[in-house]
Design a protein around this motif. Structure first.
Motif, PDB file in Angstrom:
ATOM      1  N   VAL A   1       3.683 -47.785 -50.181  1.00 29.87           N
ATOM      2  CA  VAL A   1       3.660 -47.923 -48.908  1.00 29.87           C
ATOM      3  C   VAL A   1       2.228 -47.284 -48.391  1.00 29.87           C
ATOM      4  CG1 VAL A   1       4.444 -46.705 -46.495  1.00 29.87           C
ATOM      5  CG2 VAL A   1       5.924 -47.428 -48.489  1.00 29.87           C
ATOM      6  N   SER A   2       1.671 -48.056 -47.608  1.00 31.87           N
ATOM      7  CA  SER A   2       0.353 -47.757 -46.957  1.00 31.87           C
ATOM      8  C   SER A   2       0.571 -47.418 -45.349  1.00 31.87           C
ATOM      9  CB  SER A   2      -0.765 -49.004 -46.963  1.00 31.87           C
ATOM     10  OG  SER A   2      -0.986 -48.905 -48.386  1.00 31.87           O
ATOM     11  N   ILE A   3       0.165 -46.251 -44.711  1.00 31.56           N
ATOM     12  CA  ILE A   3      -0.250 -46.032 -43.214  1.00 31.56           C
ATOM     13  C   ILE A   3      -1.574 -46.008 -43.176  1.00 31.56           C
ATOM     14  CG2 ILE A   3       0.615 -44.519 -41.666  1.00 31.56           C
ATOM     15  CD1 ILE A   3       2.987 -45.583 -42.902  1.00 31.56           C
ATOM     16  N   TYR A   4      -2.124 -46.876 -42.231  1.00 32.65           N
ATOM     17  CA  TYR A   4      -3.389 -46.888 -41.857  1.00 32.65           C
ATOM     18  C   TYR A   4      -3.679 -47.184 -40.525  1.00 32.65           C
ATOM     19  CZ  TYR A   4      -2.485 -51.706 -42.776  1.00 32.65           C
ATOM     20  OH  TYR A   4      -1.834 -52.920 -42.940  1.00 32.65           O
ATOM     21  N   ARG A   5      -4.855 -47.218 -40.107  1.00 29.59           N
ATOM     22  CA  ARG A   5      -5.374 -47.543 -38.342  1.00 29.59           C
ATOM     23  C   ARG A   5      -6.075 -48.867 -38.760  1.00 29.59           C
ATOM     24  NH1 ARG A   5      -5.276 -44.719 -34.004  1.00 29.59           N
ATOM     25  NH2 ARG A   5      -5.343 -42.828 -35.344  1.00 29.59           N
ATOM     26  N   TRP A   6      -5.503 -49.849 -37.941  1.00 28.29           N
ATOM     27  CA  TRP A   6      -6.248 -51.292 -38.217  1.00 28.29           C
ATOM     28  C   TRP A   6      -6.588 -51.510 -36.745  1.00 28.29           C
ATOM     29  CZ3 TRP A   6      -9.629 -53.417 -41.116  1.00 28.29           C
ATOM     30  CH2 TRP A   6      -9.933 -54.918 -40.917  1.00 28.29           C
ATOM     31  N   GLU A   7      -7.560 -52.006 -36.135  1.00 29.67           N
ATOM     32  CA  GLU A   7      -7.787 -52.451 -35.086  1.00 29.67           C
ATOM     33  C   GLU A   7      -7.161 -51.741 -33.957  1.00 29.67           C
ATOM     34  OE1 GLU A   7      -7.011 -56.580 -35.271  1.00 29.67           O
ATOM     35  OE2 GLU A   7      -8.869 -57.263 -36.290  1.00 29.67           O
ATOM     36  N   GLY A   8      -7.206 -50.366 -34.102  1.00 29.74           N
ATOM     37  CA  GLY A   8      -6.869 -49.409 -33.055  1.00 29.74           C
ATOM     38  C   GLY A   8      -5.089 -49.106 -32.884  1.00 29.74           C
ATOM     39  N   GLN A   9      -4.617 -49.671 -34.113  1.00 32.49           N
ATOM     40  CA  GLN A   9      -3.334 -49.536 -33.985  1.00 32.49           C
ATOM     41  C   GLN A   9      -2.799 -48.877 -35.487  1.00 32.49           C
ATOM     42  OE1 GLN A   9      -0.812 -50.405 -31.608  1.00 32.49           O
ATOM     43  NE2 GLN A   9      -2.770 -50.845 -30.519  1.00 32.49           N
ATOM     44  N   ILE A  10      -1.972 -48.000 -35.599  1.00 29.58           N
ATOM     45  CA  ILE A  10      -1.258 -47.236 -36.552  1.00 29.58           C
ATOM     46  C   ILE A  10      -0.478 -48.559 -37.084  1.00 29.58           C
ATOM     47  CG2 ILE A  10       0.077 -45.536 -37.632  1.00 29.58           C
ATOM     48  CD1 ILE A  10      -2.471 -44.451 -36.569  1.00 29.58           C
ATOM     49  N   GLU A  11      -0.574 -48.853 -38.454  1.00 33.06           N
ATOM     50  CA  GLU A  11      -0.034 -49.924 -39.203  1.00 33.06           C
ATOM     51  C   GLU A  11       0.651 -49.381 -40.454  1.00 33.06           C
ATOM     52  OE1 GLU A  11       0.367 -53.066 -38.335  1.00 33.06           O
ATOM     53  OE2 GLU A  11      -1.420 -53.080 -36.532  1.00 33.06           O
TER      54      GLU A  11
END
Length: 106
Positions: free
Chosen positions: A39-49
């Motif tokens: 499971v990956s939790i990351y910020r992409w283009e201003g959103q937490i994904e």
């Protein structure tokens, strides 16, 4: 010849396996280990994904590491894939020799 691990993530095991087979067949890497789901939790283009990905660890030589990175990047479906090169500090000499023997020079 010093060994390296190229770490990369893929959106699926099938995509990771296809890339691994291509790299082993081309003798750019000696071996690929694929961990099927993280499971990956990351910020992409201003959103937490949040997403699930397959992790791949590719064993190669320092001489071929940049080529491995480029091959993975060129075939990768992500705009900005996670691809990093990790140096190996020691290890079983016979295993390191096997990596060097399986990876052909460019």
């Amino acid at each position: 010849m010093p060994a390296r691990i190229v770490y990369a993530t893929f959106p699926s095991v099938a995509e990771a396996e296809a890339m691994a087979r291509t790299l082993v067949e081309a003798r750019l890497v000696a071996c690929a280990n694929i961990l099927p789901e993280m499971v990956s939790i990351y910020r992409w283009e201003g959103q937490i994904e949040r997403g699930t990905e397959a992790v791949m660890m590719l064993k190669t030589t320092s001489e071929r590491a940049a080529e491995v990175v480029e091959a993975v990047r060129a075939a990768h479906p992500y705009d900005v894939p996670a691809i990093v090169v990790l140096p190996l500090e020691g290890g079983l000499p016979a295993y390191l020799a096997w990596i060097a023997g399986e990876v052909t020079a460019s």
